[in-house]
Design a protein around this motif. Structure first.
Motif, mmCIF file in Angstrom:
data_model
loop_
_atom_site.group_PDB
_atom_site.id
_atom_site.type_symbol
_atom_site.label_atom_id
_atom_site.label_comp_id
_atom_site.label_asym_id
_atom_site.label_seq_id
_atom_site.Cartn_x
_atom_site.Cartn_y
_atom_site.Cartn_z
ATOM 1 N N THR A 82 9.906 -0.045 -9.670
ATOM 2 C CA THR A 82 9.101 -0.474 -8.530
ATOM 3 C C THR A 82 8.439 -1.812 -8.861
ATOM 4 O O THR A 82 8.297 -2.182 -10.037
ATOM 5 N N SER A 84 5.252 -2.365 -8.322
ATOM 6 C CA SER A 84 3.985 -1.999 -8.969
ATOM 7 C C SER A 84 4.193 -1.726 -10.450
ATOM 8 O O SER A 84 3.369 -2.102 -11.289
ATOM 9 N N TRP A 109 -2.564 -7.288 -2.625
ATOM 10 C CA TRP A 109 -2.031 -5.949 -2.414
ATOM 11 C C TRP A 109 -2.739 -5.007 -3.377
ATOM 12 O O TRP A 109 -3.261 -5.413 -4.413
ATOM 13 N N TYR A 110 -2.754 -3.725 -3.054
ATOM 14 C CA TYR A 110 -3.513 -2.737 -3.813
ATOM 15 C C TYR A 110 -3.154 -2.739 -5.295
ATOM 16 O O TYR A 110 -4.015 -2.529 -6.157
ATOM 17 N N THR A 111 -1.894 -2.974 -5.617
ATOM 18 C CA THR A 111 -1.462 -2.944 -7.015
ATOM 19 C C THR A 111 -2.217 -3.957 -7.860
ATOM 20 O O THR A 111 -2.446 -3.716 -9.052
ATOM 21 N N ASP A 112 -2.603 -5.085 -7.269
ATOM 22 C CA ASP A 112 -3.315 -6.104 -8.042
ATOM 23 C C ASP A 112 -4.648 -5.569 -8.562
ATOM 24 O O ASP A 112 -5.143 -6.026 -9.589
ATOM 25 N N ALA A 115 -3.447 -1.930 -11.012
ATOM 26 C CA ALA A 115 -2.797 -2.130 -12.314
ATOM 27 C C ALA A 115 -3.820 -2.310 -13.438
ATOM 28 O O ALA A 115 -3.749 -1.602 -14.454
ATOM 29 N N ASP A 179 1.859 -13.050 -9.411
ATOM 30 C CA ASP A 179 2.297 -12.045 -8.444
ATOM 31 C C ASP A 179 3.205 -12.755 -7.443
ATOM 32 O O ASP A 179 2.742 -13.405 -6.507
ATOM 33 N N SER A 203 8.490 -7.838 -6.479
ATOM 34 C CA SER A 203 8.735 -6.573 -5.795
ATOM 35 C C SER A 203 9.954 -6.702 -4.898
ATOM 36 O O SER A 203 10.155 -7.726 -4.246
#
Length: 431
Positions: A82, A84, A109-112, A115, A179, A203
């Motif tokens: 993925t 993420s 994005w939420y992953t930033d 993580a 990113d 991604s």
């Protein structure tokens, strides 16, 4: 043009289009025979795993990694299950952990956020500027002795001020994670996005420039960082094909890792998409983007666009043309007027001001004792709120985005131009 005298649909006129265009997918709409042929090759050779057997040739994952390394001019490349997952591996590769701070932009994005948090580090939010990317000035203000890394988002197809941000970060001893999830193929002054920082993450989720449904890619410059990332992605192991990328082989100790391996079916689709990226996906988007800008520059006095962040014209992915209306009220009215003309607006991305997210404001972890926010942990007393990045909401709301895809036809371009030109006098005489 005659549209200058026509009544906008929002005021009772006839819409330019009969109906809106469909949701603006990019790589998904270009899935075809190339990807199918590569999938069949995986089945024909019966090599679904990322590694090959003793008497077998390179797998599809290995081929993707080789071509990605060459395309981005980065020495180390690793496919992940993925997007993420590539971020978790990147921060693990950099040795990020409890007590460390990681800078992230408010528009992300939420992953930033997730993580660094899942590795026990504390995210610190940095405001954006009119590029909709991280502000160099606010980044400089937010760096502390605890700052170990900065996740720099190239939002919606356009490079950040990546030269300035990287120079600032490295001067202060801060690693840079690019990113590139929404910007694969974008450039900055001739160089590929993803080749500036210490690590880059991509991604391949359905809404991205190229897609495999889900999937990701990690690029790195330093062999030690790459080895740690590879170990984290595979339960502490370094498989032979990844070990072969390292000039001296694996040198670090095994540790408890996770599992983010990419399979060969995902790699086959990613490889097919990567091979058609420049001409098949980005080329049509950039062409449409340039046509619209040229027409609007000539026919819409005073029109402004998103700040390019130091990149040259045409170096972005071309997948989103942002008109900067300079304040939220004018932007909302333009969006409403274009909506009445059946022109689709809004970026094809779920990125948002993360400082409005309830789980982030609550600092909610899967278990309340976990770092960084648990009792006695370095982030125990950290609090988040929109006041930490006061410019973000107004900047986001001041932009109107025209999304573009490889399927955007000349007729679609002409209708977008016609609609903006048609309503533009309303924003000259009444604003």
């Amino acid at each position: 043009m005659t549209t200058l005298t026509l009544k906008p649909a929002a005021e009772g006129g006839t819409p330019v289009r009969r109906q809106k265009a469909p949701w603006p997918y990019l790589g998904k709409w270009m899935l075809g025979e190339e990807e199918l042929a590569l999938l069949q090759e995986v089945i024909r050779h019966q090599q679904p795993f990322r590694e090959n057997g003793p008497d077998e040739g390179p797998t599809m994952v290995q081929q993707l990694e080789r071509e990605a390394s060459a395309y981005f001019h980065m020495p180390y490349a690793m496919g992940t299950a993925t997007g993420s997952g590539s971020f978790f591996c990147a921060l693990a590769g950099l040795g990020i952990g409890p007590g460390d701070e990681v800078l992230i932009p408010s528009l992300a994005w939420y992953t930033d956020f997730f993580a660094p948090v899942q590795l026990g580090a504390t995210p610190v939010f940095v405001d954006i500027d009119r590029s909709l990317n991280m502000s160099v000035q606010d980044m400089a203000r937010k760096i502390t002795p605890r700052t170990r890394a900065a996740i720099v988002v190239h939002y919606q197809g356009m490079a950040n001020h990546i030269d300035e941000l990287t120079a600032l970060a490295h001067d202060r001893g801060v690693a840079v994670v690019e990113d590139c999830a929404q910007s694969i193929g974008a450039r900055f002054n001739g160089n590929m996005v993803g080749s500036f920082g210490d690590v880059a993450c991509f991604s391949f989720q359905q809404n991205k420039v190229i897609t495999t449904g889900d999937g990701g890619l990690l690029l790195a410059k330093d062999p030690a960082v790459f080895e740690r990332a590879a170990r984290y992605h595979d339960l502490g192991n370094v498989r032979k094909s990844l070990a072969a990328q390292l000039p001296d082989g694996p040198r670090g100790p095994k540790f408890a890792g996770n599992q983010y391996r990419m399979n060969a079916f995902t790699a086959a689709v990613a490889l097919g998409q990567l091979r058609k990226l420049e001409r098949g996906i980005l080329g049509p988007c950039r062409r449409a983007n340039a046509m619209i800008r040229e027409a609007l520059d000539a026919q819409c006095p005073g029109i402004r666009y998103r700040d390019p962040g130091g990149a040259r014209p045409g170096e972005d992915c071309g997948s989103a043309l942002f008109i900067d209306m300079r304040n939220p009220q004018r932007a909302k009215r333009l969006a409403d007027y274009l909506d009445a003309e059946n022109i689709l607006t809004g970026p094809p991305s779920g990125c948002a001001n993360l400082l409005h997210c309830e789980e982030i404001l609550a600092r909610r972890m899967v278990h309340p004792a976990l770092p960084p926010f648990g009792p006695g942990m370095p982030g125990e007393h950290v609090r988040y709120g929109v006041e930490q990045c006061p410019a973000t909401d107004d900047l986001i709301a001041s932009m109107v985005c025209l999304p573009l895809t490889p399927r955007t036809r000349d007729q679609d371009v002409a209708e977008m131009i016609e609609a903006v030109v048609k309503v533009w006098p309303c924003f000259i005489t009444r604003s």
